[in-house]
Motif scaffolding. Structure first.
Motif, PDB file in Angstrom:
ATOM      1  N   ASP A 140       1.404  11.210  -6.598  1.00 24.29           N
ATOM      2  CA  ASP A 140       0.168  10.970  -7.324  1.00 24.29           C
ATOM      3  C   ASP A 140      -0.891  10.583  -6.306  1.00 24.29           C
ATOM      4  N   GLN A 141      -1.823  11.498  -6.037  1.00 25.41           N
ATOM      5  CA  GLN A 141      -2.836  11.275  -5.021  1.00 25.41           C
ATOM      6  C   GLN A 141      -4.055  10.529  -5.557  1.00 25.41           C
ATOM      7  N   SER A 142      -4.086  10.307  -6.880  1.00 28.26           N
ATOM      8  CA  SER A 142      -5.287   9.728  -7.468  1.00 28.26           C
ATOM      9  C   SER A 142      -5.600   8.348  -6.905  1.00 28.26           C
ATOM     10  N   GLY A 143      -4.574   7.521  -6.707  1.00 27.30           N
ATOM     11  CA  GLY A 143      -4.791   6.185  -6.160  1.00 27.30           C
ATOM     12  C   GLY A 143      -5.348   6.245  -4.751  1.00 27.30           C
ATOM     13  N   PHE A 144      -4.805   7.147  -3.938  1.00 28.57           N
ATOM     14  CA  PHE A 144      -5.291   7.313  -2.564  1.00 28.57           C
ATOM     15  C   PHE A 144      -6.742   7.755  -2.561  1.00 28.57           C
ATOM     16  N   GLU A 145      -7.056   8.726  -3.409  1.00 29.15           N
ATOM     17  CA  GLU A 145      -8.425   9.239  -3.471  1.00 29.15           C
ATOM     18  C   GLU A 145      -9.389   8.168  -3.966  1.00 29.15           C
ATOM     19  N   ASP A 189     -15.588   2.887   5.763  1.00 27.81           N
ATOM     20  CA  ASP A 189     -14.892   1.706   6.287  1.00 27.81           C
ATOM     21  C   ASP A 189     -13.465   2.056   6.701  1.00 27.81           C
ATOM     22  N   CYS A 190     -12.988   1.402   7.751  1.00 30.93           N
ATOM     23  CA  CYS A 190     -11.589   1.555   8.144  1.00 30.93           C
ATOM     24  C   CYS A 190     -10.713   0.831   7.119  1.00 30.93           C
ATOM     25  N   THR A 191      -9.571   1.414   6.803  1.00 30.09           N
ATOM     26  CA  THR A 191      -8.679   0.771   5.834  1.00 30.09           C
ATOM     27  C   THR A 191      -7.817  -0.287   6.510  1.00 30.09           C
TER      28      THR A 191
END
Length: 218
Positions: free
Chosen positions: A12-17, A26-28
């Motif tokens: 599920d890429q939605s959280g990443f996006e 910003d750097c994570t």
């Protein structure tokens, strides 16, 4: 018998996006685990997959994080920090995509020690894809927990006082706290802890904790 909620289908890429959208440029500060699971003997297990692309000259058997440490040191240092904080076992898995020339090579690296310049102690095991699947499925089965055990673990981390304040929502003593019931009808709680009713595991932990505070001759 453990009943899984669902089989693994796709990422599920939605959280990443969503995180990417919010952070902008910003750097994570976060690190994403490919897998985090709890083993009954090993404790927490962190697994990080390291893909070897077909265009690379190295294969899963010959690639190693130390070869590209200067490019990705922060990732592995953060993984190691998480391993220390969780008192976990850290596995790195070199693999190639299905259908590529090195698809049958899987290298499992158990990281035992790291310093600022790379991995300094490890256990390496070479697997074929099928043999690694056997190891991986065995580990996964061993980490599966029944819902009832997961619930009980929640209450094991609560104090007697906190559990005692829980109010039963059904049954003979609906609306009364576990602590108040204990002082007037402990036999009812002993019966309830063996049932599959709401808060039965809370009652079980409450009785365990109470028992551990009593003198041996009680």
């Amino acid at each position: 018998m453990y009943q899984p909620s669902k089989r693994l289908e796709h990422d599920d890429q939605s959280g990443f996006e969503f995180s990417k959208e919010l952070l902008g440029s910003d750097c994570t500060a976060a690190i994403n685990f490919d897998r985090l699971q709890k083993h009954p003997q090993l404790g927490y297990v962190i697994i990080e997959y390291l893909l070897c692309e077909e265009r690379q000259t190295v294969t899963p058997y010959t690639s190693h994080p130390n070869r590209y440490w200067h490019k990705n040191a922060s990732k592995f240092l953060a993984l190691w920090q998480a391993k220390l904080d969780f008192n976990a076992t850290l596995y790195l898995v070199n693999y190639a995509k299905k259908g590529t020339r090195a698809e049958n090579e899987v290298l499992l690296i158990e990281v035992l020690d790291i310093d600022e310049n790379g991995i300094v102690e490890e256990n390496r095991t070479r697997y074929t894809r099928d043999r690694f699947a056997e190891w991986f499925r065995k580990l996964n089965r061993e980490c599966l927990s029944e819902k009832s055990e997961l619930i009980k673990n929640i209450y094991r981390h609560k104090s007697i006082k906190d559990i005692g304040r829980i109010t039963l929502k059904n049954g003979k003593y609906k609306g009364e706290t576990i602590e108040s019931i204990y002082f007037k009808d402990v036999d009812y709680l002993k019966w309830l802890e063996e049932q599959a009713y709401p808060y039965a595991k809370a009652v079980s932990c409450f009785l365990e904790k109470i028992s551990s505070t009593l003198p041996p001759h009680y």
